[in-house]
Scaffold this motif. Structure first.
Motif, PDB file in Angstrom:
ATOM      1  N   TRP A 267       1.893  -2.278   5.208  1.00 26.50           N
ATOM      2  CA  TRP A 267       0.495  -2.478   4.854  1.00 26.50           C
ATOM      3  C   TRP A 267       0.389  -2.930   3.406  1.00 26.50           C
ATOM      4  O   TRP A 267       1.215  -2.608   2.569  1.00 26.50           O
ATOM      5  CB  TRP A 267      -0.281  -1.182   5.030  1.00 26.50           C
ATOM      6  CG  TRP A 267      -0.467  -0.735   6.438  1.00 26.50           C
ATOM      7  CD1 TRP A 267      -0.051  -1.353   7.584  1.00 26.50           C
ATOM      8  CD2 TRP A 267      -1.107   0.471   6.862  1.00 26.50           C
ATOM      9  NE1 TRP A 267      -0.396  -0.615   8.675  1.00 26.50           N
ATOM     10  CE2 TRP A 267      -1.047   0.515   8.262  1.00 26.50           C
ATOM     11  CE3 TRP A 267      -1.715   1.521   6.195  1.00 26.50           C
ATOM     12  CZ2 TRP A 267      -1.584   1.548   9.000  1.00 26.50           C
ATOM     13  CZ3 TRP A 267      -2.257   2.556   6.931  1.00 26.50           C
ATOM     14  CH2 TRP A 267      -2.201   2.566   8.323  1.00 26.50           C
TER      15      TRP A 267
ATOM     16  N   ALA B 189       0.793   3.624   3.126  1.00 28.33           N
ATOM     17  CA  ALA B 189       1.142   3.136   4.466  1.00 28.33           C
ATOM     18  C   ALA B 189       2.090   4.116   5.143  1.00 28.33           C
ATOM     19  O   ALA B 189       2.964   4.697   4.492  1.00 28.33           O
ATOM     20  CB  ALA B 189       1.792   1.760   4.369  1.00 28.33           C
TER      21      ALA B 189
ATOM     22  N   LYS C 220       5.612   0.913   8.202  1.00 21.36           N
ATOM     23  CA  LYS C 220       4.517  -0.073   8.223  1.00 21.36           C
ATOM     24  C   LYS C 220       4.515  -0.854   6.924  1.00 21.36           C
ATOM     25  O   LYS C 220       4.804  -0.325   5.863  1.00 21.36           O
ATOM     26  CB  LYS C 220       3.157   0.624   8.391  1.00 21.36           C
ATOM     27  CG  LYS C 220       3.018   1.392   9.676  1.00 21.36           C
ATOM     28  CD  LYS C 220       2.853   0.459  10.842  1.00 21.36           C
ATOM     29  CE  LYS C 220       2.609   1.262  12.116  1.00 21.36           C
ATOM     30  NZ  LYS C 220       2.415   0.427  13.261  1.00 21.36           N
TER      31      LYS C 220
ATOM     32  N   ASN D  76       0.860  -1.187   0.000  1.00 14.42           N
ATOM     33  CA  ASN D  76       0.000   0.000   0.000  1.00 14.42           C
ATOM     34  C   ASN D  76       0.896   1.238   0.000  1.00 14.42           C
ATOM     35  O   ASN D  76       1.618   1.473   0.974  1.00 14.42           O
ATOM     36  CB  ASN D  76      -0.909  -0.019   1.223  1.00 14.42           C
ATOM     37  CG  ASN D  76      -1.935   1.081   1.218  1.00 14.42           C
ATOM     38  OD1 ASN D  76      -1.732   2.133   0.627  1.00 14.42           O
ATOM     39  ND2 ASN D  76      -3.039   0.842   1.892  1.00 14.42           N
TER      40      ASN D  76
END
Length: 102
Positions: free
Chosen positions: A38, A32, A36, A29
């Motif tokens: 994600w 993010a 992180k 992602n």
């Protein structure tokens, strides 16, 4: 887009280290927060799902060219949880400290 259609986007799993790890995973992602990891999920109705895929094999273990997908609903329970409090206070109790006078 038609809400009856489910689009699943996957990329090769560059971190696969075992046979039970998926060959295909959700892409990273780009929104993010820093640090992180994600991924972009799939929303079905009101529920977000994580997607993963495995290359299919025949009975002899040869690749068939297909991919088997698994969609797992994301729930509050799937979020990382902090370890259980083992009976320790959440913050230091200043009343237990000896008082020093100079």
């Amino acid at each position: 887009m038609n809400e009856e259609v489910v689009w699943v986007n996957v990329v090769p799993n560059e971190n696969k280290t075992a046979d039970n790890h998926p060959d295909w995973v959700a892409p990273a992602n780009p929104n993010a927060p820093e640090g992180k990891k994600w991924t972009i999920g799939v929303k079905i109705g009101e529920t977000w799902h994580s997607q993963a895929g495995w290359n299919t094999k025949d009975d002899a273990g040869n690749l068939t060219g297909g991919i088997k997908f698994k969609l797992t609903p994301n729930t509050a329970n799937s979020a990382p949880q902090s370890p259980e409090n083992k009976g320790f206070p959440k913050a230091p109790i200043s009343g237990n400290k000896p008082e020093y006078k100079f």
